[in-house]
Design a protein around this motif. Structure first.
Motif, mmCIF file in Angstrom:
data_model
loop_
_atom_site.group_PDB
_atom_site.id
_atom_site.type_symbol
_atom_site.label_atom_id
_atom_site.label_comp_id
_atom_site.label_asym_id
_atom_site.label_seq_id
_atom_site.Cartn_x
_atom_site.Cartn_y
_atom_site.Cartn_z
ATOM 1 N N LEU A 66 41.579 38.274 43.128
ATOM 2 C CA LEU A 66 41.906 38.817 41.820
ATOM 3 C C LEU A 66 41.084 37.982 40.850
ATOM 4 O O LEU A 66 41.267 36.567 40.717
ATOM 5 C CB LEU A 66 43.290 39.047 41.588
ATOM 6 N N SER A 67 40.673 38.516 39.864
ATOM 7 C CA SER A 67 39.859 37.840 38.547
ATOM 8 C C SER A 67 41.056 37.216 38.018
ATOM 9 O O SER A 67 41.907 37.746 37.646
ATOM 10 C CB SER A 67 39.185 38.789 37.729
ATOM 11 N N THR A 103 50.557 37.413 39.794
ATOM 12 C CA THR A 103 51.387 38.474 39.282
ATOM 13 C C THR A 103 50.536 38.790 38.226
ATOM 14 O O THR A 103 49.816 38.003 37.687
ATOM 15 C CB THR A 103 52.635 37.940 38.936
ATOM 16 N N ASP A 104 50.867 39.857 37.784
ATOM 17 C CA ASP A 104 50.097 40.676 36.464
ATOM 18 C C ASP A 104 50.368 39.944 35.482
ATOM 19 O O ASP A 104 49.335 39.513 34.512
ATOM 20 C CB ASP A 104 50.525 42.242 36.465
ATOM 21 N N GLU A 105 51.530 39.493 35.255
ATOM 22 C CA GLU A 105 51.913 38.448 34.014
ATOM 23 C C GLU A 105 51.332 37.336 33.974
ATOM 24 O O GLU A 105 50.859 37.020 32.921
ATOM 25 C CB GLU A 105 53.671 38.480 34.031
ATOM 26 N N VAL A 106 50.949 36.654 34.961
ATOM 27 C CA VAL A 106 50.211 35.489 34.992
ATOM 28 C C VAL A 106 48.867 35.692 34.662
ATOM 29 O O VAL A 106 48.076 34.989 33.835
ATOM 30 C CB VAL A 106 50.585 34.703 36.443
ATOM 31 N N LEU A 107 48.272 37.007 35.229
ATOM 32 C CA LEU A 107 46.818 37.110 35.072
ATOM 33 C C LEU A 107 46.620 37.386 33.767
ATOM 34 O O LEU A 107 45.537 36.918 33.216
ATOM 35 C CB LEU A 107 46.604 38.203 35.959
ATOM 36 N N VAL A 108 47.614 38.179 32.914
ATOM 37 C CA VAL A 108 47.220 38.637 31.527
ATOM 38 C C VAL A 108 47.291 37.293 30.825
ATOM 39 O O VAL A 108 46.645 37.329 30.067
ATOM 40 C CB VAL A 108 48.534 39.571 31.222
ATOM 41 N N ARG A 109 48.332 36.406 30.925
ATOM 42 C CA ARG A 109 48.276 35.048 30.286
ATOM 43 C C ARG A 109 47.163 34.259 30.475
ATOM 44 O O ARG A 109 46.473 33.750 29.482
ATOM 45 C CB ARG A 109 49.470 34.552 30.740
ATOM 46 N N GLN A 163 37.929 46.519 33.034
ATOM 47 C CA GLN A 163 38.799 46.956 31.995
ATOM 48 C C GLN A 163 38.153 47.988 30.994
ATOM 49 O O GLN A 163 38.713 48.757 30.803
ATOM 50 C CB GLN A 163 39.291 45.782 30.889
ATOM 51 N N GLY A 164 36.795 47.840 31.127
ATOM 52 C CA GLY A 164 36.021 48.805 30.179
ATOM 53 C C GLY A 164 36.553 49.200 28.808
ATOM 54 O O GLY A 164 36.795 47.952 28.192
ATOM 55 N N ASP A 165 37.087 50.184 28.461
ATOM 56 C CA ASP A 165 37.434 50.468 27.168
ATOM 57 C C ASP A 165 38.932 50.580 27.226
ATOM 58 O O ASP A 165 39.778 50.925 26.135
ATOM 59 C CB ASP A 165 37.110 52.013 26.538
ATOM 60 N N GLY A 166 39.607 50.406 28.037
ATOM 61 C CA GLY A 166 41.133 50.371 28.431
ATOM 62 C C GLY A 166 41.858 49.024 28.082
ATOM 63 O O GLY A 166 41.163 48.031 27.531
ATOM 64 N N ARG A 167 42.961 48.936 28.338
ATOM 65 C CA ARG A 167 43.704 47.712 28.461
ATOM 66 C C ARG A 167 43.534 46.680 29.371
ATOM 67 O O ARG A 167 42.995 47.111 30.362
ATOM 68 C CB ARG A 167 45.295 48.001 28.205
ATOM 69 N N LEU A 168 43.756 45.471 29.115
ATOM 70 C CA LEU A 168 43.746 44.476 30.288
ATOM 71 C C LEU A 168 44.330 44.752 31.356
ATOM 72 O O LEU A 168 44.089 44.404 32.433
ATOM 73 C CB LEU A 168 44.136 43.036 29.676
#
Length: 301
Positions: A25-26, A107-113, A125-130
């Motif tokens: 995962l990125s 986890t998603d939470e850590v990746l978002v951070r 992501q494109g035009d959507g959310r992270l």
């Protein structure tokens, strides 16, 4: 044992070259993994088009010992990433290179951070959310994760801890022995996220309730003797040892090289520590296994 069989067991392909594919995962730590592999002497190429991987490996094999270990770092920026990379891995395997696949996740939470810290958008992501990009990537990479040789969850890892795991997995050790990590833990601190198997030893009496044993740990002989002397402890160890012997044989047959066995009690101080040490000692005598013990929660209040 033939040279080809030895090469297959050790992870070294024909012409003495080792091949690793690093993906995941990125934001999960691919860049850190790539830098670590370079420090270990691997020839690292980042985001090479999948159709060129086999060619590059062939060129490395023809370098007459100048290049002995090649690592390719791949992500979803490549077109037709999943299908093409899966085909390349199968092709390399068929050519005798036996690539090892490392998959990094969090986890998603850590990746978002992590993305928010560097103020970057997700490649899907494109035009959507992270979170939409992360969800799409996790779904896209699902099949690759299932077939990876080693999956590392970097959620709770520092850069130094991740490097240590990479060094342990891809250092100079080329033996095909199954690397078994026996990890003691306390349930009250949560399950280890990278456990392949979990043993629950809370069925044994807790030394915590023995005043003279409370402040000791499973590393102390008094606690060890108390735990191993309980009814069912020896039988449990015998049967689990037999099971792990069977699993280890199957892992080697299937080319799997890593196994994390988590042993849990309430606080990770007494029973799990004593059982982990005893089980690791038994496994260390097994052919084809390299064993280490980690006590995750020892010393925590």
């Amino acid at each position: 044992m033939s040279n080809s069989a030895e090469a297959q067991r050790s992870g070294t392909g024909k012409s003495g070259i080792e091949v690793a594919v690093v993906t995941g995962l990125s934001g999960a730590g691919r860049s850190t993994a790539a830098k670590c592999l370079e420090d270990l002497g691997w020839f690292v190429v980042d985001n090479l088009p999948p159709e060129l991987i086999a060619t590059m490996v062939e060129l490395g094999a023809q370098a007459r010992g100048v290049i002995t270990r090649v690592a390719v770092v791949m992500d979803v920026r490549s077109r037709a990433f999943t299908d093409d990379l899966a085909s390349v891995i199968k092709d390399l395997d068929a050519r005798g290179y036996k690539p090892r696949v490392l998959f990094l996740e969090a986890t998603d939470e850590v990746l978002v951070r992590r993305f928010e810290q560097v103020r970057r958008s997700h490649p899907l992501q494109g035009d959507g959310r992270l979170v939409d990009g992360i969800k799409a990537e996790r779904h896209l990479l699902g099949p690759l994760r299932e077939h990876a040789d080693l999956v590392l969850d970097t959620t709770g890892l520092s850069v130094h801890q991740l490097r240590a795991k990479i060094e342990d997995a891809f250092g100079t050790e080329t033996s095909a022995r199954t690397r078994v990590t026996v990890l003691s833990f306390g349930y009250k601190y949560g399950l280890p996220m990278d456990a392949d198997l979990v043993m629950d030893v809370r069925f044994l009496p807790n030394p915590f309730w023995i005043p003279e044993l409370r402040e000791q740990t499973g590393l102390d002989s008094d606690v060890r003797n108390y735990v191993l002397g309980q009814e069912g402890a020896e039988e449990f160890l015998d049967r689990y040892h037999d099971l792990l012997r069977l699993i280890g044989t199957g892992y080697r047959r299937e080319g799997k090289r890593y196994l994390t066995l988590a042993v849990g009690c309430t606080g990770g101080k007494h029973r799990s520590v004593a059982i982990s040490e005893e089980l690791a000692g038994r496994l260390a005598n097994e052919d084809g296994m390299a064993v280490k013990v980690v006590h995750r929660d020892l010393g925590r209040e």
